[in-house]
Design an enzyme around this catalytic site. Structure first.
Site, short mmCIF file in Angstrom:
data_model
loop_
_atom_site.label_atom_id
_atom_site.label_comp_id
_atom_site.label_asym_id
_atom_site.label_seq_id
_atom_site.Cartn_x
_atom_site.Cartn_y
_atom_site.Cartn_z
N ARG A 226 0.85 -1.19 0.00
CA ARG A 226 0.00 0.00 0.00
C ARG A 226 0.89 1.23 0.00
O ARG A 226 1.90 1.28 0.69
CB ARG A 226 -0.88 0.05 1.26
CG ARG A 226 -2.18 -0.74 1.13
CD ARG A 226 -3.17 -0.05 0.18
NE ARG A 226 -4.39 -0.82 0.00
CZ ARG A 226 -4.60 -1.76 -0.93
NH1 ARG A 226 -3.64 -2.08 -1.77
NH2 ARG A 226 -5.77 -2.38 -1.03
N GLU A 255 -2.99 8.15 -5.40
CA GLU A 255 -3.28 7.43 -6.65
C GLU A 255 -4.57 7.98 -7.25
O GLU A 255 -5.55 8.11 -6.52
CB GLU A 255 -3.43 5.93 -6.38
CG GLU A 255 -2.17 5.27 -5.87
CD GLU A 255 -2.34 3.77 -5.61
OE1 GLU A 255 -3.41 3.22 -5.92
OE2 GLU A 255 -1.41 3.17 -5.07
N HIS A 275 -0.33 0.40 -9.65
CA HIS A 275 -1.19 -0.41 -8.77
C HIS A 275 -1.88 -1.54 -9.54
O HIS A 275 -3.11 -1.61 -9.64
CB HIS A 275 -2.24 0.47 -8.06
CG HIS A 275 -2.79 -0.18 -6.83
ND1 HIS A 275 -3.23 0.54 -5.74
CD2 HIS A 275 -2.97 -1.49 -6.50
CE1 HIS A 275 -3.67 -0.29 -4.80
NE2 HIS A 275 -3.52 -1.53 -5.25
N GLY A 277 -1.04 -4.90 -8.91
CA GLY A 277 -0.69 -6.15 -8.25
C GLY A 277 -1.70 -7.27 -8.47
O GLY A 277 -1.33 -8.43 -8.71
N1 NAD Z 1 -0.53 -4.17 -5.15
C1 NAD Z 1 -1.78 -4.61 -5.14
O1 NAD Z 1 -2.51 -4.47 -6.11
C2 NAD Z 1 -2.31 -5.32 -3.92
C3 NAD Z 1 -3.30 -6.30 -4.09
C4 NAD Z 1 -3.75 -6.99 -2.97
C5 NAD Z 1 -3.27 -6.66 -1.70
N2 NAD Z 1 -2.34 -5.67 -1.56
C6 NAD Z 1 -1.83 -5.28 -0.24
O2 NAD Z 1 -0.83 -6.18 0.22
C7 NAD Z 1 -0.76 -6.09 1.64
C8 NAD Z 1 -0.66 -7.49 2.27
O3 NAD Z 1 -1.83 -8.22 1.95
P1 NAD Z 1 -2.07 -9.70 2.52
O4 NAD Z 1 -3.21 -10.26 1.76
O5 NAD Z 1 -0.79 -10.44 2.58
O6 NAD Z 1 -2.55 -9.34 4.00
P2 NAD Z 1 -2.49 -10.31 5.29
O7 NAD Z 1 -3.42 -9.69 6.28
O8 NAD Z 1 -2.70 -11.73 4.90
O9 NAD Z 1 -1.00 -10.16 5.79
C9 NAD Z 1 -0.48 -8.95 6.31
C10 NAD Z 1 0.53 -9.33 7.38
O10 NAD Z 1 1.18 -8.12 7.79
C11 NAD Z 1 1.41 -8.23 9.19
N3 NAD Z 1 1.65 -6.88 9.70
C12 NAD Z 1 0.76 -5.90 9.95
N4 NAD Z 1 1.40 -4.79 10.35
C13 NAD Z 1 2.72 -5.07 10.32
C14 NAD Z 1 3.90 -4.30 10.60
N5 NAD Z 1 3.84 -3.03 10.97
N6 NAD Z 1 5.11 -4.91 10.46
C15 NAD Z 1 5.20 -6.19 10.05
N7 NAD Z 1 4.11 -6.97 9.79
C16 NAD Z 1 2.90 -6.40 9.90
C17 NAD Z 1 0.16 -8.93 9.72
O11 NAD Z 1 0.40 -9.52 10.97
C18 NAD Z 1 -0.11 -9.94 8.63
O12 NAD Z 1 0.50 -11.19 8.92
C19 NAD Z 1 -2.00 -5.30 2.07
O13 NAD Z 1 -1.64 -3.95 2.30
C20 NAD Z 1 -2.87 -5.35 0.87
O14 NAD Z 1 -3.76 -4.26 0.80
C21 NAD Z 1 -1.84 -5.01 -2.65
#
Ligand code: NAD
Length: 301
Positions: A226, A255, A275, A277
């Protein structure tokens, strides 16, 4: 019962709902008109564009609010829960696609693909400029967050024979061959840092000036999580000073990006995407059918 799909999902999801006997309206409703029409619907499916704030929730009688995708930043989740309305999303449906894009940024930036693609199209032969590429193999990659996407990234990084370490305060053990470390240890040891965490506005960026100061010289930064988890001005300074040798960025503080973000976008050592992903055929199909099935289940409950 009637379902509104505002931001568009792959056609298979709408078909699944129709086959289950629901009336489906697929129409982009301007944000300012949403509260006026929401009363006609039992459920709404949005992506990231349409917002479902308190005013929209109060104007309707929704039995489900659904987001095709992961982040729920555009929905007033706390208020919906207060009113007993389930908020549905599709965690995991796009994890593989996002992890693959992060790997693509890692490899592309390391071999200057983002620049040589442009220059060869301009008729140049920049072979000498790109003689100092970097292999991924054998390097240590540090993951912030080892949830759904971090996990998929780790599996693929292992396939590249990278050493994987991760910092995640909410994960105490993992079945993967990944060493869990403190934030400071990750910053100190990683050759590559890849972000896989949510952005929590109140907490501010996870990587800013102080954190860049603790990293190895020439570190690589990947952000497909994000915008906001990395302070963009601090990243730009770190690219300019050479502290960061290159960055691969898919997500942005604002964005679509504005003029003030151009120095980062146009930085020669920054590999950029808008964006995308989750933007694969496979992920969109999974998102669409999973969210449709969840809405059908919620309305039938
Ligand atoms: N680029 C894109 O198009 C796209 C698409 C989908 C998701 N995402 C983003 O990817 C990110 C991860 O998604 P996910 O599905 O793996 O989520 P998820 O909830 O499965 O995993 C996130 C992990 O981050 C950990 N976490 C939270 N805060 C933290 C910190 N400060 N330091 C270290 N670890 C921390 C949590 O404990 C969790 O295990 C999200 O921000 C999501 O919005 C981006």
């Amino acid at each position: 019962m009637k379902v509104l799909i505002t931001d568009g999902i792959a056609k298979e999801g709408a078909q699944l709902l129709k086959d289950a006997g629901f009336e489906v309206v697929e129409q982009k409703i301007p944000q300012e008109e949403l509260a006026g029409v929401i009363g006609e619907y039992d459920a709404i499916i949005v992506r990231s564009a349409t917002r479902v704030p308190k005013e929209v929730i109060d104007a309707g009688n929704l039995k489900a609010i659904a987001r095709g995708g992961v982040g729920l930043d555009n929905i007033d989740v706390a208020y919906a829960k207060e009113k007993g309305i389930p908020v549905l999303n599709t965690p995991g449906a796009s994890s593989i696609s996002v992890a693959e894009l992060a790997i693509a940024h890692l490899i592309a930036g390391g071999r200057f693909l983002h620049r040589s693609n442009v220059e060869m199209r301009e008729g140049k032969w920049p072979k000498k400029d790109y003689s100092k590429g970097k292999e991924a193999t054998g390097k240590t990659v540090g993951l912030f967050g080892i949830g759904a996407i971090g996990r998929e990234f780790a599996i693929r990084a292992k396939g590249l024979q990278m050493n994987v370490i991760a910092h995640d305060p909410f994960v105490k053990e993992t079945d993967l061959d990944v060493e869990l470390v403190s934030k400071d240890e990750l910053l100190k040891r990683a050759d590559v840092i890849s972000m896989h965490i949510p952005f929590i506005k109140e907490n501010g960026p996870t990587l800013a000036e102080e954190e860049f100061g603790k990293m190895k010289d020439g570190v690589v930064i990947i952000n497909c999580a994000r915008g906001g988890v990395i302070k963009e001005t601090a990243l730009l300074d770190a690219l300019n000073s050479g502290k960061v040798s290159y960055a691969g960025i898919d997500v942005w503080e604002s964005e679509p990006c504005g003029e003030d973000q151009r120095p980062l976008i146009e930085h020669p050592n920054c590999c950029v995407t808008p964006h995308i992903g989750a933007s694969t055929v496979e992920a969109q199909l999974r998102v669409s059918t999973e969210i449709a099935q969840k809405v059908a289940d919620a309305l039938n409950a």
